[in-house]
Write a protein that holds these residues in place. Structure first.
Motif, PDB file in Angstrom:
ATOM      1  N   ILE A 133     133.900  59.471  44.359  1.00 29.60           N
ATOM      2  CA  ILE A 133     134.252  58.292  45.597  1.00 29.60           C
ATOM      3  C   ILE A 133     134.950  57.710  45.421  1.00 29.60           C
ATOM      4  O   ILE A 133     133.944  57.358  44.925  1.00 29.60           O
ATOM      5  N   ARG A 134     135.623  57.615  46.877  1.00 28.64           N
ATOM      6  CA  ARG A 134     136.025  56.137  46.344  1.00 28.64           C
ATOM      7  C   ARG A 134     136.217  55.520  47.600  1.00 28.64           C
ATOM      8  O   ARG A 134     137.374  56.032  48.293  1.00 28.64           O
ATOM      9  N   ASP A 135     135.476  54.110  48.463  1.00 29.41           N
ATOM     10  CA  ASP A 135     136.018  53.551  49.170  1.00 29.41           C
ATOM     11  C   ASP A 135     136.058  54.826  50.569  1.00 29.41           C
ATOM     12  O   ASP A 135     136.313  54.863  51.867  1.00 29.41           O
ATOM     13  N   ALA A 136     134.889  55.224  50.322  1.00 29.88           N
ATOM     14  CA  ALA A 136     134.108  56.707  51.653  1.00 29.88           C
ATOM     15  C   ALA A 136     132.590  56.610  51.314  1.00 29.88           C
ATOM     16  O   ALA A 136     132.559  57.205  51.476  1.00 29.88           O
ATOM     17  N   ASN A 137     132.361  55.861  50.955  1.00 28.81           N
ATOM     18  CA  ASN A 137     130.392  55.537  50.808  1.00 28.81           C
ATOM     19  C   ASN A 137     130.038  56.538  51.770  1.00 28.81           C
ATOM     20  O   ASN A 137     129.165  57.362  51.837  1.00 28.81           O
ATOM     21  N   ASP A 138     129.992  55.548  52.773  1.00 27.44           N
ATOM     22  CA  ASP A 138     128.949  56.500  54.392  1.00 27.44           C
ATOM     23  C   ASP A 138     129.104  57.495  54.416  1.00 27.44           C
ATOM     24  O   ASP A 138     128.687  58.114  54.862  1.00 27.44           O
ATOM     25  N   ASP A 139     130.777  58.263  54.869  1.00 29.90           N
ATOM     26  CA  ASP A 139     130.821  59.310  54.856  1.00 29.90           C
ATOM     27  C   ASP A 139     130.402  60.464  53.803  1.00 29.90           C
ATOM     28  O   ASP A 139     129.391  61.418  54.350  1.00 29.90           O
ATOM     29  N   SER A 140     130.851  60.572  52.489  1.00 27.96           N
ATOM     30  CA  SER A 140     130.601  60.545  51.167  1.00 27.96           C
ATOM     31  C   SER A 140     128.551  60.808  51.406  1.00 27.96           C
ATOM     32  O   SER A 140     127.848  62.271  51.595  1.00 27.96           O
ATOM     33  N   LYS A 141     127.918  59.641  51.810  1.00 28.51           N
ATOM     34  CA  LYS A 141     126.791  59.541  51.847  1.00 28.51           C
ATOM     35  C   LYS A 141     126.109  61.265  52.990  1.00 28.51           C
ATOM     36  O   LYS A 141     125.472  62.031  52.584  1.00 28.51           O
ATOM     37  N   THR A 142     126.320  60.863  54.292  1.00 28.26           N
ATOM     38  CA  THR A 142     126.636  61.316  55.472  1.00 28.26           C
ATOM     39  C   THR A 142     126.866  63.289  54.791  1.00 28.26           C
ATOM     40  O   THR A 142     125.958  63.888  55.517  1.00 28.26           O
ATOM     41  N   LEU A 143     127.306  63.500  53.945  1.00 30.30           N
ATOM     42  CA  LEU A 143     128.195  64.863  54.256  1.00 30.30           C
ATOM     43  C   LEU A 143     127.072  65.338  52.589  1.00 30.30           C
ATOM     44  O   LEU A 143     126.068  66.600  53.364  1.00 30.30           O
ATOM     45  N   LEU A 144     126.783  64.685  52.435  1.00 34.32           N
ATOM     46  CA  LEU A 144     125.765  65.041  51.184  1.00 34.32           C
ATOM     47  C   LEU A 144     124.395  65.398  51.513  1.00 34.32           C
ATOM     48  O   LEU A 144     123.832  66.091  51.310  1.00 34.32           O
ATOM     49  N   LEU A 145     123.718  64.760  52.701  1.00 30.82           N
ATOM     50  CA  LEU A 145     122.596  64.313  53.356  1.00 30.82           C
ATOM     51  C   LEU A 145     122.535  65.551  53.644  1.00 30.82           C
ATOM     52  O   LEU A 145     121.316  66.802  54.366  1.00 30.82           O
ATOM     53  N   ASP A 146     124.301  65.448  54.841  1.00 30.45           N
ATOM     54  CA  ASP A 146     123.820  66.831  56.062  1.00 30.45           C
ATOM     55  C   ASP A 146     123.730  68.382  54.933  1.00 30.45           C
ATOM     56  O   ASP A 146     122.949  69.529  55.908  1.00 30.45           O
ATOM     57  N   GLU A 147     124.877  68.446  54.456  1.00 32.93           N
ATOM     58  CA  GLU A 147     124.888  69.627  53.851  1.00 32.93           C
ATOM     59  C   GLU A 147     123.490  70.037  52.644  1.00 32.93           C
ATOM     60  O   GLU A 147     123.463  71.013  51.780  1.00 32.93           O
ATOM     61  N   LYS A 148     122.198  68.727  52.557  1.00 35.37           N
ATOM     62  CA  LYS A 148     122.012  68.946  51.641  1.00 35.37           C
ATOM     63  C   LYS A 148     122.095  69.763  50.037  1.00 35.37           C
ATOM     64  O   LYS A 148     121.384  69.886  49.488  1.00 35.37           O
ATOM     65  N   ALA A 149     122.846  68.580  49.605  1.00 37.17           N
ATOM     66  CA  ALA A 149     123.719  68.607  48.366  1.00 37.17           C
ATOM     67  C   ALA A 149     122.513  68.665  46.754  1.00 37.17           C
ATOM     68  O   ALA A 149     122.517  68.902  46.223  1.00 37.17           O
ATOM     69  N   SER A 150     121.353  67.745  47.574  1.00 33.79           N
ATOM     70  CA  SER A 150     120.210  67.341  46.645  1.00 33.79           C
ATOM     71  C   SER A 150     119.767  69.150  46.373  1.00 33.79           C
ATOM     72  O   SER A 150     119.080  68.454  45.223  1.00 33.79           O
ATOM     73  N   ASP A 151     119.822  69.945  46.794  1.00 34.41           N
ATOM     74  CA  ASP A 151     119.377  71.631  46.478  1.00 34.41           C
ATOM     75  C   ASP A 151     119.967  71.100  44.551  1.00 34.41           C
ATOM     76  O   ASP A 151     118.588  72.174  43.895  1.00 34.41           O
ATOM     77  N   VAL A 152     121.181  70.722  44.970  1.00 38.05           N
ATOM     78  CA  VAL A 152     121.711  71.089  43.574  1.00 38.05           C
ATOM     79  C   VAL A 152     121.935  70.322  42.023  1.00 38.05           C
ATOM     80  O   VAL A 152     121.979  69.995  41.140  1.00 38.05           O
ATOM     81  N   GLY A 153     121.455  69.093  43.099  1.00 38.38           N
ATOM     82  CA  GLY A 153     121.966  67.553  41.619  1.00 38.38           C
ATOM     83  C   GLY A 153     123.408  67.461  41.674  1.00 38.38           C
ATOM     84  O   GLY A 153     124.235  68.406  41.782  1.00 38.38           O
ATOM     85  N   GLY A 154     123.050  65.919  40.160  1.00 38.14           N
ATOM     86  CA  GLY A 154     124.954  66.374  40.212  1.00 38.14           C
ATOM     87  C   GLY A 154     124.836  65.355  39.770  1.00 38.14           C
ATOM     88  O   GLY A 154     123.691  64.429  39.830  1.00 38.14           O
ATOM     89  N   VAL A 155     126.225  64.372  39.452  1.00 34.88           N
ATOM     90  CA  VAL A 155     126.292  63.082  39.099  1.00 34.88           C
ATOM     91  C   VAL A 155     127.552  62.727  40.090  1.00 34.88           C
ATOM     92  O   VAL A 155     127.872  63.615  40.524  1.00 34.88           O
ATOM     93  N   LEU A 156     127.768  61.383  40.422  1.00 32.04           N
ATOM     94  CA  LEU A 156     128.211  60.511  40.669  1.00 32.04           C
ATOM     95  C   LEU A 156     129.118  59.754  40.335  1.00 32.04           C
ATOM     96  O   LEU A 156     128.853  58.687  39.149  1.00 32.04           O
ATOM     97  N   HIS A 157     130.718  59.384  40.502  1.00 32.97           N
ATOM     98  CA  HIS A 157     131.392  58.204  40.100  1.00 32.97           C
ATOM     99  C   HIS A 157     132.461  57.840  40.891  1.00 32.97           C
ATOM    100  O   HIS A 157     132.742  58.734  41.916  1.00 32.97           O
ATOM    101  N   CYS A 158     132.826  57.013  40.327  1.00 33.38           N
ATOM    102  CA  CYS A 158     134.165  56.194  41.091  1.00 33.38           C
ATOM    103  C   CYS A 158     133.830  55.092  41.692  1.00 33.38           C
ATOM    104  O   CYS A 158     133.294  53.944  41.885  1.00 33.38           O
TER     105      CYS A 158
END
Ligand SMILES: [Zn+2]
Length: 158
Positions: A133-158
């Protein structure tokens, strides 16, 4: 246990001294190294490095700069390899968006589509995500939540 989850060992600059680079990691008590996917052209190199070294693994995906390269069939084929343990890197990067507002809109929409495709694949295959994620915090957060990415988890960087 210490794992390096983001090490671009497939970069051609490591070709000469790959074994030494890894030896320094093991000496520093790093127990595993994960090569993230970035450019689709480099995935086979990452795969062959992962198969050369027991504690090296790779991930399959395309960096948001290369979203145009995304090919689900190719990414899926790599993910079928047991040494391919994560999906990514993938995400949103608005750092170098086009000036023109129409072009910008098209680019953002395309990045979001490809990011979503990665998340769906990760959930289907139950593998974690490597998110860029770079210069796209709000859109990334929305998308990760909407798509329920927490089901798999992972790492964030940049
Ligand atoms: Zn990145």
């Amino acid at each position: 246990m210490m794992i390096d989850t983001h090490c671009h060992l497939d970069d051609a600059r490591y070709e000469e001294d790959l074994e030494e680079v890894l030896k320094r990691s093991w000496d520093a008590r790093v127990q595993g190294v994960l090569i993230p996917g970035a450019d689709i052209e480099d995935l086979s190199r990452a795969q062959s490095i992962a198969h050369r070294f027991e504690n090296v693994f790779f991930a399959a995906g395309v960096h948001p700069y290369h979203h145009g390269q995304y090919d689900e069939k190719i990414v899926r084929d790599f993910l079928a390899d047991p040494k391919c343990i994560a999906v990514g890197e993938c995400g949103l990067d608005y750092y170098r968006l086009p000036e023109d507002s129409k072009e910008k809109e098209v680019e953002v929409a395309a990045q979001k589509e490809v990011f979503k495709a990665h998340i769906h694949l990760a959930k289907e295959l139950k593998k974690p995500l490597i998110v860029h994620i770079r210069d796209a915090n709000d859109d990334s957060k929305t998308l990760l939540l909407d798509e329920k990415a927490s089901d798999v988890g992972g790492v964030l960087h940049c």
